[in-house]
Design an enzyme around this catalytic site. Structure first.
Site, PDB file in Angstrom:
ATOM      1  N   PHE A  98      -3.147   1.543  -7.506  1.00 18.15           N
ATOM      2  CA  PHE A  98      -4.233   2.496  -7.722  1.00 18.15           C
ATOM      3  C   PHE A  98      -5.538   1.875  -7.232  1.00 18.15           C
ATOM      4  O   PHE A  98      -5.920   0.788  -7.662  1.00 18.15           O
ATOM      5  CB  PHE A  98      -4.359   2.853  -9.203  1.00 18.15           C
ATOM      6  CG  PHE A  98      -3.303   3.814  -9.699  1.00 18.15           C
ATOM      7  CD1 PHE A  98      -2.151   4.038  -8.980  1.00 18.15           C
ATOM      8  CD2 PHE A  98      -3.478   4.486 -10.895  1.00 18.15           C
ATOM      9  CE1 PHE A  98      -1.180   4.925  -9.427  1.00 18.15           C
ATOM     10  CE2 PHE A  98      -2.522   5.384 -11.361  1.00 18.15           C
ATOM     11  CZ  PHE A  98      -1.368   5.607 -10.616  1.00 18.15           C
ATOM     12  N   GLU A  99      -6.216   2.582  -6.362  1.00 19.33           N
ATOM     13  CA  GLU A  99      -7.469   2.098  -5.795  1.00 19.33           C
ATOM     14  C   GLU A  99      -8.540   3.173  -5.953  1.00 19.33           C
ATOM     15  O   GLU A  99      -8.327   4.190  -6.615  1.00 19.33           O
ATOM     16  CB  GLU A  99      -7.266   1.723  -4.318  1.00 19.33           C
ATOM     17  CG  GLU A  99      -6.200   0.646  -4.103  1.00 19.33           C
ATOM     18  CD  GLU A  99      -5.993   0.285  -2.640  1.00 19.33           C
ATOM     19  OE1 GLU A  99      -6.892   0.594  -1.817  1.00 19.33           O
ATOM     20  OE2 GLU A  99      -4.943  -0.303  -2.311  1.00 19.33           O
ATOM     21  N   GLY A 100      -9.689   2.945  -5.350  1.00 19.19           N
ATOM     22  CA  GLY A 100     -10.747   3.947  -5.364  1.00 19.19           C
ATOM     23  C   GLY A 100     -11.169   4.330  -6.771  1.00 19.19           C
ATOM     24  O   GLY A 100     -11.566   3.493  -7.577  1.00 19.19           O
TER      25      GLY A 100
END
Length: 506
Positions: free
Chosen positions: A288-290
């Protein structure tokens, strides 16, 4: 409490019963605690403790939820229900409880209230229900978390959990299975044997908040050399027969996943399970990024998260673990912003002016530390991060890898608060990520520099200006890279150098 009172009364009245009464009072109990409460729902945990002299070989905990409260996901037990009455039964790996030992299971519920009329193996549970305060306690850790002054090794269970068949020192990489990127497409069958864990990039949601994850092979218009799905699955089986693990990686740079509701949480579990089953995968990787993870104002204690996107992700992964059992391989690939930055900043902060994403992976890692196989933080595409020496370290050098990895192996106070210390992970749960080439990401370091960092962490040799606070870590799991495709593009520089090197470590 009732048994203790009866024992005391009996002791005063009939001397011949003195020896028998304490044995009954010290029998098995099942105690309940709410570990999180976000208003519309909560997470509960039962701990079964064997206070008797003999060994418990199986257990059942039965209780009633009040009208208007609905049972959701659960983990570390199976369940059967009749109306509002629910019976949780041990799994194969946690049914036996030695004298003085404990096991636990957990679940989610939507609605108000707490369990009532609890029975453990047909007898009263004997535990006292408790509820969390509306604000996290300032210094006291929850019952399952060691106090801040306790050494980190006391957090994991006393015996080492199975590694999922991953080598002692593993090479982990991402395969662009659903897109080509500038590096070109690589068929699963053509991935070299150096790679021990292959993460399929990426499973992505149908929308940011749907929780509905989809995965498909790269379209032939983008990847002319793409194999058929049948050939792809056959190649996965061949890799698995060689002892390799193939995981679904969820998220990535473009795959924002926000589990803001219980519906999204449940869709996540259903859809990820469907992909794992369709391709016969070994587990999942959380990338999970952003803006996928963040912390709401007031959510200040990583040990007791309340933000829905955090709470629902933890619950979803626990449900998947419960579905597939202890051999499910679980890895995570957060960026430094979401982990090590938590040493200085955590969420919005006390005045609400900080980035709410700072350190937001910490509650997920902490809650799932007993289920986590490997955490490999992306030590690239990062700004300067302060290490345990209170100095800023910049990507692209061996010291950056050593300092960032050492934080996970030694533990650290979150947002500088010594009463909220993130405990160290086990050595075998920790690897670090580096770009495979200059085109793969910012912070590239040549093979000699990467191996200097590994040598420093594992053996205490070839260290630079940073001295690891964790000492030597002979069980460090290994290296992760973005990506296998970019490694192929650069004539396998990463795997040719680091695959044999990792296998040569003691």
């Amino acid at each position: 409490m009732l048994l203790a009172a009866l024992a005391a009364l009996t002791t005063a009245a009939v001397g011949t019963l003195v020896a028998a009464s304490p044995a009954r009072a010290a029998g098995p109990t099942a105690s309940f605690v709410k570990t999180a409460d976000w208003g519309t729902g909560w997470e509960g945990k039962y701990t079964i403790t064997n206070g008797g002299a003999g060994t418990i070989t199986s257990w059942q905990v039965t209780f009633t939820l009040p009208t208007g409260t609905t049972l959701g996901s659960y983990w570390d037990a199976t369940v059967s229900s009749v109306g509002q009455r629910h019976t949780f039964t041990n799994r194969s790996w946690n049914g036996t409880i030695a004298s003085g030992a404990s096991v636990s299971f957990g679940f989610l519920a939507t609605g108000p209230g707490t369990p009532t009329d609890c029975l453990l193996n047909g007898a009263p549970c004997g535990g006292t229900p408790t509820s969390p305060p509306t604000t996290p306690p300032p210094t006291t850790a929850p019952p399952t978390t060691p106090p801040p002054t306790t050494a980190p090794p006391t957090t994991p269970p006393p015996t080492t959990p199975p590694s999922g068949g991953i080598p002692r020192h593993a090479l982990i990489g991402y395969l662009h299975a659903s897109f080509a990127n500038g590096s070109g497409y690589l068929r699963m069958a053509d991935v070299p044997a150096d790679w021990d864990v292959i993460n399929l990039a990426f499973g992505e949601p149908t929308s940011v908040t749907s929780g509905d994850i989809r995965f498909q092979l790269c379209p032939v218009t983008e990847c002319p050399g793409v194999e058929s799905e049948t050939a792809f699955i056959a190649a996965i089986r061949a890799k698995q027969q060689q002892g390799k693990k193939v995981l679904l990686s969820i998220g990535g740079q473009n795959g924002q996943v926000q589990l803001t509701t219980t519906a999204a949480r449940d869709a996540f579990v259903r859809s990820v399970s469907a992909i794992i089953d369709r391709y016969g995968l070994n587990g999942l990787d959380i990338d999970f990024e952003g803006h996928s993870l963040y912390l709401n104002p007031g959510d200040t204690d990583f040990r007791n998260p309340t933000t829905p996107v955090i709470v629902h992700l933890i619950a979803a992964i626990r449900a998947l673990k419960q579905r597939y059992g202890p051999n499910l391989v679980l890895t995570m690939a957060p960026e430094t912003f979401f982990v090590q930055l938590g040493y200085q900043f955590y969420g919005p902060g006390p005045w609400g002016g900080q980035d709410p994403r700072a350190g937001s992976y910490l509650p997920v890692i902490h809650a799932l530390r007993d289920d986590l196989t490997v955490l490999h933080v992306q030590n690239y595409n990062s700004g300067p991060i302060m290490g345990l020496d209170n100095q800023y370290h910049t990507m692209g050098g061996a010291d950056f890898h050593v300092a960032m990895t050492d934080m996970l192996l030694a533990g650290f106070p979150v947002a500088g608060n010594p009463d909220r210390r993130f405990p160290a992970l086990r050595q075998d749960q920790v690897a670090f990520g580096a770009p495979s080439s200059v085109s793969a990401g910012n912070g590239y370091l040549a093979p000699a520099g990467i191996q200097s960092a590994v040598s420093c962490l594992v053996q205490g040799l070839r260290c630079g200006s940073y001295t690891p606070r964790s000492g030597t870590n002979p069980h460090l799991r290994g290296l992760m890279t973005w990506s296998i495709n970019w490694d192929r593009y650069y004539q396998w520089e990463f795997s040719r150098n680091h695959g044999p090197y990792l296998k040569s470590l003691p």
